[in-house]
Each structure stands twice: as structure tokens, then as C-alpha cells.
Design a protein around this motif. Sequence first.
Motif, short mmCIF file in Angstrom:
data_model
loop_
_atom_site.label_atom_id
_atom_site.label_comp_id
_atom_site.label_asym_id
_atom_site.label_seq_id
_atom_site.Cartn_x
_atom_site.Cartn_y
_atom_site.Cartn_z
N THR A 143 0.93 -1.30 -0.03
CA THR A 143 0.08 0.16 0.05
C THR A 143 0.77 1.27 0.21
N LEU A 144 1.90 1.28 0.99
CA LEU A 144 2.70 2.47 0.80
C LEU A 144 3.58 2.54 -0.51
N VAL A 145 3.94 1.77 -1.27
CA VAL A 145 4.38 1.66 -2.66
C VAL A 145 3.51 2.23 -3.57
N ALA A 146 2.46 1.82 -3.32
CA ALA A 146 1.17 2.11 -4.51
C ALA A 146 0.84 3.56 -4.35
N ILE A 147 0.84 4.31 -3.29
CA ILE A 147 0.73 5.69 -3.26
C ILE A 147 1.68 6.62 -3.47
N LEU A 148 2.81 5.99 -3.76
CA LEU A 148 3.77 6.91 -4.44
C LEU A 148 3.56 7.54 -5.88
N ASN A 149 4.40 8.38 -6.30
CA ASN A 149 4.33 8.72 -7.62
C ASN A 149 4.35 7.65 -8.64
N ILE A 150 3.68 7.79 -9.78
CA ILE A 150 3.30 6.41 -10.59
C ILE A 150 4.77 6.18 -11.12
N ARG A 151 5.73 7.25 -11.52
CA ARG A 151 7.06 6.96 -12.12
C ARG A 151 7.83 6.28 -10.91
N VAL A 152 7.87 6.68 -9.80
CA VAL A 152 8.65 6.05 -8.95
C VAL A 152 8.23 4.69 -8.69
N ASN A 153 6.82 4.50 -8.53
CA ASN A 153 6.41 3.12 -8.19
C ASN A 153 6.75 2.20 -9.24
N ALA A 154 6.80 2.51 -10.63
CA ALA A 154 7.28 1.77 -11.86
C ALA A 154 8.64 1.46 -11.53
N VAL A 155 9.57 2.42 -11.03
CA VAL A 155 11.21 2.09 -10.74
C VAL A 155 11.25 1.01 -9.56
N ILE A 156 10.30 1.17 -8.62
CA ILE A 156 10.36 0.21 -7.46
C ILE A 156 10.05 -1.10 -7.88
N THR A 157 8.72 -1.18 -8.55
CA THR A 157 8.24 -2.38 -8.89
C THR A 157 9.21 -3.27 -10.14
N GLY A 158 9.84 -2.34 -10.64
CA GLY A 158 10.73 -2.75 -11.70
C GLY A 158 12.08 -3.55 -11.00
N LEU A 159 12.46 -2.81 -9.95
CA LEU A 159 13.45 -3.59 -9.29
C LEU A 159 13.07 -4.90 -8.62
N PHE A 160 11.87 -4.76 -8.06
CA PHE A 160 11.37 -6.15 -7.27
C PHE A 160 11.13 -7.20 -8.53
N LEU A 161 10.59 -6.73 -9.53
CA LEU A 161 10.46 -7.69 -10.54
C LEU A 161 11.92 -8.26 -11.16
N LEU A 162 13.07 -7.53 -11.05
CA LEU A 162 14.22 -8.15 -11.39
C LEU A 162 14.70 -9.28 -10.54
N VAL A 163 14.39 -8.90 -8.90
CA VAL A 163 14.60 -9.85 -8.02
C VAL A 163 13.75 -11.11 -8.51
N GLU A 164 12.53 -10.95 -8.59
CA GLU A 164 11.73 -12.19 -8.91
C GLU A 164 12.12 -12.94 -9.94
N LEU A 165 12.63 -12.43 -11.08
CA LEU A 165 13.24 -12.93 -12.40
C LEU A 165 14.41 -13.88 -12.02
N ALA A 166 15.14 -13.36 -11.08
CA ALA A 166 16.46 -13.72 -10.85
C ALA A 166 16.28 -15.07 -9.98
N ALA A 167 15.17 -14.89 -9.04
CA ALA A 167 14.98 -15.99 -8.24
C ALA A 167 14.23 -17.22 -8.93
N VAL A 168 13.53 -16.90 -10.17
CA VAL A 168 12.93 -18.04 -11.00
C VAL A 168 14.13 -18.36 -11.96
N ALA A 169 15.04 -17.64 -12.33
CA ALA A 169 16.02 -18.37 -13.09
C ALA A 169 17.03 -19.13 -12.35
N VAL A 170 17.14 -18.94 -11.11
CA VAL A 170 18.00 -19.76 -10.18
C VAL A 170 17.10 -21.20 -10.03
#
Length: 269
Positions: A143-170
Motif C-alpha cells: 500500500t505504501l508503494v502504491a501511493i507513491l508517484n506513478i513513475r517512482v512506483n514503476a522504478v520500485i516495482t521494476g527492481l522487485f521484478l528483477l529480483v523475482e526473475l532472478a529467483a525464477v532463473a535460479v
Amino acid sequence: MLDEQMLPDKPPALARSLGVAGVLFLTLSATTPASSVFVIIPGMLQAAGTGAIWAMILASLICVATAFIYAELSSAWPVAGGEYVAVAQTLGPMAGFVMLGVNVFNNVLFPPVAALGIASVMATVVPGLPAVPVAVAVMIGSTLVAILNIRVNAVITGLFLLVELAAVAVVMVLGFADHARPALQFLTHPMVATGQGFAPASAASVGVATTIAIFALNGYGMAVYFGEEMHEARKGSPGPSSPPWRSRCCSKGCRCWRCCWRGSTLPPC
């Protein structure tokens, strides 16, 4: 002049601050690849065993077709509101209201389910971790991430996405490095675990797993919700303004398919 002054002011539109990359990061994050692999796919394996691979293939075909429909509709009406707007514009207000109710139900149900799934995965890393408090913490953080500016939100969720993809790749590397059967047998002879050992996966079990796989691959429709915040949404999203979906069927030579929709109350574009 007087009539124009009496008209209500137009509601302010959202700032179009996202590019294709930002919307892509947000949409891929909504598909939550890690939660699909660690939370949803285990249920598929229980239902169909290695037949889950066929289930994923079948579900992918369904989801790709559905995603193209979403692309068509979201580029025709690039406004916030998701499926509600497209359904209301094409099928009428009552159908749109029903779709709004479905969206409310889904949006209320899915976040807690995903949070509990994350808690169960974390419990395997940290034994004894309480599930409900962890799930609540995940909901608060989201919820705290969702209320941020949409561009900041895109950067943060993009970083989490990279972590997720790394875990799936492992997980993929470890799985292919220590497989017990040839990979082709997963397709030619799918097996499922039973109380008496292993048995061939039935068509019914693959069908059940396919319904689960559709949920695992879901999330592509989230791009619709960011249409009002995307630069040149009609060009950035594949749709009526982009080949190969162009049409010239309305009387004014318009290339918009909605003019040709039977029963549509929309004026020609």
C-alpha cells in the motif's frame, strides 16, 4: 455562450508521465512471476504432475488471445478504469456495472491471497515465521508503494521484478541441472503422483491444471489501468491505430473498429 458556462467542468485527467517501459514494468510486476512459480504452480503440479507443462502451453494460447483483445480495447479507450470502461463502451452501462463489481471483488481478494502466499514461501526460509503478521506487513508495504508517484512506483516495482526473475532463473538452472527424466518425456508421457506411486496424467487433470495456469499467467490486463498515464497510449499499445488491426468499414473511412460494432452507440471517430 450561457449554455457552455452552465456545463460542469471536465474532471482533471491524469498526467501522462509513463512510457512503454514504465507500463511494461508495472504490468509484468502485476503478473508476479515469482508468486506464480512458488505459490500457484505447486497446485498445478498436485493436480496434473508433469502434465502441468501442457496446461501452461494451453493456458498461454488462451492468455495471448485475451491479451490481444485487451490491447485493442485499451488503445481504443486509453483511460483509467480497466475492463469496466471497455465493457461499458461496447456492451452498455449495465454490463459495465457488472464488470465493475467483478473488478472490485477480484481486487479485494487477490492481494491478501498473494500476501499469504508470500508468507508461506518466507516460512520455508525462516521456519516458524507467523503467516498472518507477515501477510499484513506485505499488504502495508504494498500500500505504501502504491501511493507513491506513478513513475517512482514503476522504478520500485521494476527492481522487485528483477529480483523475482532472478529467483525464477535460479530455480530453472537448478532444475535443469539435476533432472531425473528427459525433458521430452514431460510432454510425451506426463505423469502425476498418486497414493500408489506415479500414474499417467489424465486429460481431466490437465484441464483442471489449465484453469489454474490461466490464473498463474494473469496480469497482462493491468496495462489497461495505466492507459490514462501513458504517453501516446494509442500508439504505444497495439490496437486499432496500429497494423494489422486497421479497418476501413465505417462510412467516413475511419480506421477505428468500434464504429463497426453492431449496436454501438458511439459516434464515428
